[in-house]
Design an enzyme around this catalytic site. Structure first.
Site, PDB file in Angstrom:
ATOM      1  N   HIS A  55      45.969  41.727  37.755  1.00  0.00           N
ATOM      2  CA  HIS A  55      46.538  43.005  38.309  1.00  0.00           C
ATOM      3  C   HIS A  55      47.225  43.534  36.982  1.00  0.00           C
ATOM      4  CE1 HIS A  55      46.429  43.090  42.810  1.00  0.00           C
ATOM      5  NE2 HIS A  55      45.489  42.410  42.225  1.00  0.00           N
ATOM      6  N   GLU A  57      50.357  44.369  36.348  1.00  0.00           N
ATOM      7  CA  GLU A  57      51.788  44.152  36.254  1.00  0.00           C
ATOM      8  C   GLU A  57      51.666  42.698  35.578  1.00  0.00           C
ATOM      9  OE1 GLU A  57      50.540  45.516  39.056  1.00  0.00           O
ATOM     10  OE2 GLU A  57      52.064  46.681  39.845  1.00  0.00           O
ATOM     11  N   CYS A  85      51.893  45.260  44.219  1.00  0.00           N
ATOM     12  CA  CYS A  85      51.539  44.667  45.506  1.00  0.00           C
ATOM     13  C   CYS A  85      52.313  43.423  45.710  1.00  0.00           C
ATOM     14  CB  CYS A  85      49.977  44.024  45.490  1.00  0.00           C
ATOM     15  SG  CYS A  85      49.645  42.480  44.459  1.00  0.00           S
ATOM     16  N   CYS A  88      52.288  40.815  42.732  1.00  0.00           N
ATOM     17  CA  CYS A  88      52.966  41.251  41.470  1.00  0.00           C
ATOM     18  C   CYS A  88      54.370  41.474  41.863  1.00  0.00           C
ATOM     19  CB  CYS A  88      52.601  42.802  41.000  1.00  0.00           C
ATOM     20  SG  CYS A  88      50.661  42.503  40.618  1.00  0.00           S
TER      21      CYS A  88
END
Lengths: 158, 158
Positions: A55, A57, A85, A88
């Protein structure tokens, strides 16, 4: 100050669009800022890297840690095009970031069929109510390893 | 079947001890099993790799995805020496693993000063009650990127 915050968020959003258009992954971007400078950036590479943890991040955190040579990003802030999310968000806690800014919300993400909100809900449920079955296996030796960790003299804690 | 489960958990615990003794990171190990075979393993490399996301489960997931050439691990199970932290649990959801087995609990981890339980608590709090400040910045353009994603014809969803 407010202008700087908007500038960093705009950069995260610019990355999210660029990533989507490049076909590298989902419409998500993030930057990490230290002392008023962007030190790293990331965008979603799940499908292009075959890595479900890639992801925006996480990518930005891993890059910032590489650049700074540390696993501790205290003194840094993260700006993400979307609310992190739970994976993260937890990574942000482990990395000790100071502050989180985001633009789109987890509900916006749910509306375009990303599972962020679903996973938030799952995490807070008891084990026996979750969609992915989870089972604790009694294993005394696992606990012994933890006891050995406590007694270990040379160790780096985090 | 029960014997196989114990065998995989023992391997995860063996990795956790080996990792601790090698000085590479915390006392955590994990393996991923597909069709009755261990296809990948991981142990905690946070301090040696300077990567706060390098938990045992994340390492095992990333390796399994590399080996299988996919970001989707449905059909696989994960065995961890400790209950996955929220970062790893979320990664398990994103990776679509079928089932989770673990030995030590998040409370055991808290007792030896790992933050797993603390992060579980933080995640379920509203934004304004969390230890790491989090702020939503209105930014219409971020939402536009999501709209563009919906309209995009060629895309790989996950």
């Amino acid at each position: 100050m407010q202008n700087k915050i908007l500038e960093y968020i705009k950069e995260a959003v610019r990355l999210s669009r660029e990533n989507m258009n490049s076909g590298d992954g989902g419409p998500f971007g993030a930057v990490i800022v230290k002392d008023g400078e962007i030190i790293s950036s990331g965008s979603n590479k799940v499908t292009s890297k075959n890595d479900p943890t890639a992801h925006a991040e996480i990518e930005a955190i891993r890059e910032a840690c590489r650049i700074l040579g540390t696993f501790n990003l205290s003194g840094c802030e993260i700006y993400s095009s979307c609310e992190p999310c739970p994976m993260c968000l937890s990574a942000i806690y482990w990395a000790r970031l100071d502050k989180i800014y985001f633009a789109n919300t987890k509900k916006d993400a749910a509306e375009i069929n990303f599972d962020d909100n679903f996973i938030y809900e799952e995490i807070s449920k008891p084990h026996d109510k979750r969609k992915i079955p989870v089972m604790q296996i009694d294993h005394d030796d696992a606990k012994k390893v933890f006891d050995e960790w406590v007694k270990k003299e040379e160790k780096i804690q985090y």
